[in-house]
Design a protein around this motif. Structure first.
Motif, mmCIF file in Angstrom:
data_model
loop_
_atom_site.group_PDB
_atom_site.id
_atom_site.type_symbol
_atom_site.label_atom_id
_atom_site.label_comp_id
_atom_site.label_asym_id
_atom_site.label_seq_id
_atom_site.Cartn_x
_atom_site.Cartn_y
_atom_site.Cartn_z
ATOM 1 N N UNK A 28 4.056 30.583 59.997
ATOM 2 C CA UNK A 28 4.275 29.445 59.115
ATOM 3 C C UNK A 28 3.417 29.553 57.860
ATOM 4 N N UNK A 29 3.787 28.765 56.856
ATOM 5 C CA UNK A 29 3.086 28.817 55.575
ATOM 6 C C UNK A 29 1.633 28.375 55.704
ATOM 7 N N UNK A 30 1.370 27.345 56.520
ATOM 8 C CA UNK A 30 -0.007 26.877 56.665
ATOM 9 C C UNK A 30 -0.850 27.886 57.439
ATOM 10 N N UNK A 31 -0.247 28.608 58.406
ATOM 11 C CA UNK A 31 -0.992 29.649 59.120
ATOM 12 C C UNK A 31 -1.345 30.802 58.186
ATOM 13 N N UNK A 32 -0.425 31.155 57.300
ATOM 14 C CA UNK A 32 -0.718 32.205 56.323
ATOM 15 C C UNK A 32 -1.842 31.772 55.385
ATOM 16 N N UNK A 33 -1.856 30.477 55.025
ATOM 17 C CA UNK A 33 -2.920 29.979 54.151
ATOM 18 C C UNK A 33 -4.277 30.064 54.844
ATOM 19 N N UNK A 34 -4.321 29.749 56.151
ATOM 20 C CA UNK A 34 -5.576 29.839 56.897
ATOM 21 C C UNK A 34 -6.050 31.288 56.966
ATOM 22 N N UNK A 35 -5.126 32.205 57.278
ATOM 23 C CA UNK A 35 -5.495 33.621 57.369
ATOM 24 C C UNK A 35 -5.995 34.133 56.021
ATOM 25 N N UNK A 60 3.433 17.829 51.413
ATOM 26 C CA UNK A 60 2.205 18.617 51.285
ATOM 27 C C UNK A 60 2.527 19.956 50.619
ATOM 28 N N UNK A 61 1.846 20.236 49.521
ATOM 29 C CA UNK A 61 2.050 21.499 48.815
ATOM 30 C C UNK A 61 0.961 22.514 49.173
ATOM 31 N N UNK A 62 -0.300 22.096 49.081
ATOM 32 C CA UNK A 62 -1.413 22.975 49.427
ATOM 33 C C UNK A 62 -2.541 22.151 50.029
ATOM 34 N N UNK A 63 -3.319 22.787 50.889
ATOM 35 C CA UNK A 63 -4.571 22.216 51.405
ATOM 36 C C UNK A 63 -5.682 23.137 50.915
ATOM 37 N N UNK A 64 -6.362 22.727 49.846
ATOM 38 C CA UNK A 64 -7.362 23.573 49.224
ATOM 39 C C UNK A 64 -8.739 23.392 49.809
ATOM 40 N N UNK A 65 -9.732 24.012 49.156
ATOM 41 C CA UNK A 65 -11.111 23.907 49.616
ATOM 42 C C UNK A 65 -11.653 22.493 49.429
ATOM 43 N N UNK A 75 -0.342 16.760 47.017
ATOM 44 C CA UNK A 75 0.865 16.123 47.553
ATOM 45 C C UNK A 75 1.823 15.880 46.403
ATOM 46 N N UNK A 76 3.064 16.335 46.550
ATOM 47 C CA UNK A 76 4.097 16.093 45.532
ATOM 48 C C UNK A 76 4.956 14.931 45.984
ATOM 49 N N UNK A 77 4.936 13.852 45.184
ATOM 50 C CA UNK A 77 5.726 12.679 45.521
ATOM 51 C C UNK A 77 7.213 12.929 45.291
ATOM 52 N N UNK A 78 8.037 11.998 45.791
ATOM 53 C CA UNK A 78 9.480 12.150 45.639
ATOM 54 C C UNK A 78 9.924 12.080 44.186
ATOM 55 N N UNK A 79 9.132 11.405 43.326
ATOM 56 C CA UNK A 79 9.492 11.316 41.922
ATOM 57 C C UNK A 79 8.983 12.502 41.111
ATOM 58 N N UNK A 80 8.396 13.498 41.781
ATOM 59 C CA UNK A 80 7.947 14.700 41.098
ATOM 60 C C UNK A 80 6.492 14.698 40.695
ATOM 61 N N UNK A 81 5.793 13.573 40.829
ATOM 62 C CA UNK A 81 4.381 13.495 40.453
ATOM 63 C C UNK A 81 3.527 14.213 41.495
ATOM 64 N N UNK A 82 2.489 14.896 41.014
ATOM 65 C CA UNK A 82 1.546 15.591 41.890
ATOM 66 C C UNK A 82 0.318 14.713 42.100
ATOM 67 N N UNK A 83 -0.010 14.446 43.360
ATOM 68 C CA UNK A 83 -1.144 13.611 43.716
ATOM 69 C C UNK A 83 -2.212 14.500 44.342
ATOM 70 N N UNK A 84 -3.420 14.474 43.775
ATOM 71 C CA UNK A 84 -4.547 15.234 44.309
ATOM 72 C C UNK A 84 -5.425 14.280 45.117
ATOM 73 N N UNK A 85 -5.503 14.507 46.429
ATOM 74 C CA UNK A 85 -6.250 13.634 47.330
ATOM 75 C C UNK A 85 -7.412 14.425 47.920
ATOM 76 N N UNK A 86 -8.655 13.930 47.808
ATOM 77 C CA UNK A 86 -9.785 14.632 48.437
ATOM 78 C C UNK A 86 -9.559 14.809 49.932
ATOM 79 N N UNK A 87 -9.987 15.948 50.453
ATOM 80 C CA UNK A 87 -9.753 16.256 51.866
ATOM 81 C C UNK A 87 -10.386 15.233 52.795
#
Length: 291
Positions: free
Chosen positions: A55-62, A138-143, A148-160
């Motif tokens: 999966x994409x999230x497993x590849x991101x972890x690796x 969910x688009x990416x889980x960064x450091x 998070x990309x909303x349905x209206x196309x806006x990108x929301x950056x949420x602290x982990x």
């Protein structure tokens, strides 16, 4: 320039000195190795693991783990090149850790929260989640943060840390199917069995409605001006279509089917009863109506 590079920057002992040239070469090596480590981790995940069913999230972890392993090897190589033993940092590690902890508390908290999210996997890349009333994918889980990309196309950056501590709803954690419903009211006197049959026919014809689990029609209530029906059905989030658009399509189809079947969609109605207790008032009203 050569004289400057050969000058002593600091001494570790009476016989071990560090020159400015060693420091410059070490910094250049760190910068180059940083980018090479990121590139190597990316290529390994993309080339070697793309053919595997991961999966994409497993590849991101690796990719993240591989990058940090390479980075640690780079740091050890630099320390070996400079001739600095790891024991040298033992006496300052406590003070540095305390100072760094107070100065970068939020950064460390978000960094550790990111690793917890990637290890426990309460959210994964491409999951549809709802947090603080916002629904997105969910688009990416960064450091430090989650994108998070909303349905209206806006990108929301949420602290982990907020993602980990808040009440988050993951609509697609175990499977991509979610249940939704559409409510409709029909006029009193309508054939309720016919209404049920038409609603089920609409569900069977709609391309986005899942056949399993089967749609369910519920006679919800005898309302003031209508007989209320709720139809519950399941939709796959992998369809790529917004939920409100699917409900809108269902309502369009229900309206058309009801019109063809002669079923009237209810609208608010009020019966007004006028009671005249005084006969003279009734006589006066009759005379004014004749005029």
């Amino acid at each position: 320039m050569m004289d400057f590079l050969n000058k002593t920057a600091f001494s570790l002992s009476a016989t071990q000195v560090i020159t400015w040239g060693q420091i410059v070469y070490a910094l250049l090596f760190l910068v180059i190795a940083w980018f090479l480590s990121r590139l190597m981790a990316y290529l390994v995940v993309k080339k070697l693991l793309s053919s595997l069913r991961i999966s994409a999230d497993s590849r991101a972890v690796i990719q993240r783990v591989l990058f940090f392993v390479l980075l640690i090897l780079v740091l050890l190589t630099v320390l070996t090149y400079l001739g600095i033993p790891l024991a040298t940092f033992a006496f300052i590690s406590g003070a540095v850790a305390i100072g760094f902890g107070f100065g970068a508390k939020n950064i460390i908290e978000n960094f550790l929260s990111g690793w917890i999210l990637m290890s426990e996997r309460p959210i994964r890349i491409n999951d549809v989640v709802e947090i603080n009333g916002l629904i997105g994918r969910i688009m990416t889980v960064g450091h430090r943060s989650t994108l998070i990309k909303r349905n209206d196309g806006a990108d929301i950056v949420v602290p982990n840390s907020q993602v980990l501590e808040s009440r988050l709803v993951n609509w697609t954690l175990h499977d991509p199917y979610i249940r939704t419903s559409v409510r409709v009211g029909v006029a009193y006197g309508s054939d309720v069995q016919k209404v049920r049959s038409v609603l089920l026919a609409v569900m069977s014809e709609h391309e986005w409605v899942q056949k399993e689990p089967e749609p369910v029609v519920v006679f919800e209530d005898f309302a003031d001006s209508a007989l209320l029906f709720d139809v519950f059905f399941w939709v796959s989030m992998d369809s790529g279509r917004e939920m409100r658009l699917i409900r809108s399509d269902v309502r369009f189809l229900i309206e058309q089917k009801f019109k063809d079947a002669g079923i009237v969609v209810a609208f608010p109605q009020r019966d007004v009863h006028v009671n005249f207790t005084n006969p003279q008032q009734l006589a006066g009203l009759s005379e004014r109506s004749h005029d």
